[in-house]
Design an enzyme around this catalytic site. Structure first.
Site, PDB file in Angstrom:
ATOM      1  N   GLN A 180       0.821  -1.224   0.000  1.00  0.00           N
ATOM      2  CA  GLN A 180       0.000   0.000   0.000  1.00  0.00           C
ATOM      3  C   GLN A 180       0.852   1.271   0.000  1.00  0.00           C
ATOM      4  OE1 GLN A 180      -3.201   0.167  -0.461  1.00  0.00           O
ATOM      5  NE2 GLN A 180      -3.824  -1.960  -0.086  1.00  0.00           N
ATOM      6  N   HIS A 202      -1.295  -4.033  -9.086  1.00  0.00           N
ATOM      7  CA  HIS A 202      -2.666  -3.525  -9.204  1.00  0.00           C
ATOM      8  C   HIS A 202      -3.021  -2.468  -8.177  1.00  0.00           C
ATOM      9  CE1 HIS A 202      -5.008  -5.912  -6.077  1.00  0.00           C
ATOM     10  NE2 HIS A 202      -3.892  -6.603  -6.086  1.00  0.00           N
ATOM     11  N   CYS A 326     -18.191  -9.870   6.443  1.00  0.00           N
ATOM     12  CA  CYS A 326     -19.464 -10.529   6.717  1.00  0.00           C
ATOM     13  C   CYS A 326     -19.240 -12.032   6.752  1.00  0.00           C
ATOM     14  CB  CYS A 326     -20.461 -10.181   5.635  1.00  0.00           C
ATOM     15  SG  CYS A 326     -22.103 -10.677   6.070  1.00  0.00           S
TER      16      CYS A 326
HETATM   17  N1  PLP Z   1      -0.413  -6.746   1.371  1.00  0.00           N
HETATM   18  C1  PLP Z   1      -1.240  -5.695   1.498  1.00  0.00           C
HETATM   19  C2  PLP Z   1      -0.963  -4.667   2.550  1.00  0.00           C
HETATM   20  C3  PLP Z   1      -2.353  -5.570   0.663  1.00  0.00           C
HETATM   21  O1  PLP Z   1      -3.184  -4.531   0.805  1.00  0.00           O
HETATM   22  C4  PLP Z   1      -2.578  -6.573  -0.313  1.00  0.00           C
HETATM   23  C5  PLP Z   1      -3.775  -6.508  -1.187  1.00  0.00           C
HETATM   24  O2  PLP Z   1      -4.856  -6.157  -0.764  1.00  0.00           O
HETATM   25  C6  PLP Z   1      -1.668  -7.633  -0.417  1.00  0.00           C
HETATM   26  C7  PLP Z   1      -0.603  -7.690   0.447  1.00  0.00           C
HETATM   27  C8  PLP Z   1      -1.843  -8.722  -1.441  1.00  0.00           C
HETATM   28  O3  PLP Z   1      -1.420  -8.275  -2.705  1.00  0.00           O
HETATM   29  P1  PLP Z   1      -1.876  -9.067  -4.035  1.00  0.00           P
HETATM   30  O4  PLP Z   1      -3.325  -8.765  -4.210  1.00  0.00           O
HETATM   31  O5  PLP Z   1      -1.032  -8.471  -5.121  1.00  0.00           O
HETATM   32  O6  PLP Z   1      -1.572 -10.499  -3.805  1.00  0.00           O
END
Ligand code: PLP
Length: 396
Positions: A180, A202, A326
């Site tokens: 993030q 992404h 949920c």
């Molecule tokens: N780590 C954090 C802090 C995330 O917010 C996310 C995705 O939501 C991930 C890891 C996982 O990443 P990915 O969706 O590329 O596997």
């Protein structure tokens, strides 16, 4: 109806320039980057360029410190499992109570299936890491510290650089899940003691299913996926060339938009927070007010269920997330809010609005227009108690 997308911590829109950069690698330039012929070499060149684009974004010293993976989850798993393999004499893992499931689920699994001791460092009401507990957990038995740079729900930023320095004092490896933070927080990894860092395409306007693990030069690493020699033996499997090219372009754009993220996007987020707090009684912003991602507003509304708010927001074309999951009909507050010891009555009504460079003043205006009515309507429907009162104990 115009739709408003405010769920950018879940995933982001792929930038049109990223799509354009990727397209030739599905059509004309389909060669394998490892092939020596005329089809392979443009792909190989493109993969090398993407590595340099990523290097520039995170301030790595060398481009080969970057290994492409399938995303944040794989990078997190690869970092932690490698540390346990390269340091078999050490069986400790230090992490935080508020990590993404990509880390927490793996740690719980390792605890069950191997003789690994996991220390989960608690956080306070503002989601800040307990530094004393962290220092106390560090010992020469710890193989790896895996603590996120920024929290996906509240946006709270942890002092990753300082935490890495402390981990070094006991000879532990330091990994950070920066999924993030990358693209939102300026980084210069070469000047830090961070050994490994996870990122994901992404979350920064790149494609899904592509990510990277930064592995500092000199750090011993055992590949999670065994097979060919791709990625210098650190991640076997034919490279996802279009994805890698897209991630590289997304990294280049993130460098260009970093200032926008920290000025325009931050001010949109701040306007939304101030506007909501002014218009809706019994609402509070969660997380560290000072050290927080510029794009994230996680707001707890007392005495109202997140589920209902999300559904009504969605009817108005507004997409965001809740801090509750949920399960079997009952809304459980997220592990992050639980770790923050957030009052249950507010934890159940927490909504995350996460912005990106594609958001506008109009988006904020739309949320401010509908939010007071939504909360009022749901409170009238569900609430026989006055807002601010503690709910009865037990499951809800
Ligand atoms: N780590 C954090 C802090 C995330 O917010 C996310 C995705 O939501 C991930 C890891 C996982 O990443 P990915 O969706 O590329 O596997």
């Amino acid at each position: 109806m115009r739709s408003v997308y405010l769920d950018n911590n879940a995933t982001t829109r792929v930038d049109p320039e990223v799509v354009e950069a990727m397209l030739p690698f599905f059509t004309d330039q389909y060669g394998n980057p490892s092939s020596a012929h005329a089809f392979g070499s443009p792909a190989g060149v493109a993969v090398r360029r993407a590595r340099r684009q990523l290097q520039a974004l995170i301030g790595a010293e060398f481009d080969y410190e970057i290994a492409f993976t399938s995303g944040g989850t794989e990078s997190d798993n690869a970092a932690i499992l490698s540390a346990l393999e390269v340091m078999p004499e050490r069986t400790g893992i230090v992490t935080s109570a508020v990590e993404h499931p990509a880390v927490l689920t793996l740690c719980a699994h390792l605890e069950k299936t191997r003789s690994v001791k996991v220390h989960r460092i608690p956080v306070d009401r503002l989601g800040r890491l307990d530094l004393d507990a962290y220092k106390a957990a560090l010992s020469p038995r710890v193989a790896i510290v895996s603590i996120m740079w920024a929290n996906n729900e509240t946006g709270t930023i942890f002092p990753a650089i300082e935490l890495a320095n402390l981990a070094k004092e006991v000879g532990a490896l330091f990994h950070t899940d920066a999924v993030q933070a990358v693209g939102k927080v300026p980084m210069d990894l070469k000047s830090t003691a961070i050994d490994m860092l996870s990122l994901s395409g992404h979350k920064l306007h790149g494609p899904k299913g592509i990510g990277a693990l930064y592995i500092k030069r000199g750090v011993r690493f055992h590949s999670l996926i065994k097979g060919g020699h791709q990625e210098r033996g650190r991640r076997a499997g034919t490279e996802n060339t279009p994805g890698i090219v897209g991630l590289g372009k997304a990294a280049e754009l993130a460098v260009q938009f970093m200032d926008d993220e920290n000025t325009r996007v931050r001010s949109l987020r701040d306007r939304l927070e101030k506007g909501v707090l002014k218009r809706v009684p019994y609402a509070i912003v969660t997380g560290d007010p000072l050290k927080r991602l510029p794009n994230t507003a996680n707001i707890a509304f007392d005495q109202v269920e997140a589920d209902g708010m999300l559904r009504l927001l969605s009817r108005y074309g507004i997409a965001c997330s809740s801090g509750s999951a949920c399960s079997s009909g009952s809304l459980q507050p997220s592990h992050v809010l639980t770790a923050m010891d957030f009052p249950r009555s507010a934890a159940h009504g927490t909504i995350r609005f996460s912005f990106s460079r594609h958001n506008s003043e109009e988006d904020v205006g739309r949320v401010l227009e509908v939010m007071p009515g939504i909360v009022e309507k749901l409170r009238d429907m569900y609430c026989s108690r006055s807002p601010g009162e503690e709910p009865p104990s037990g499951p809800t």
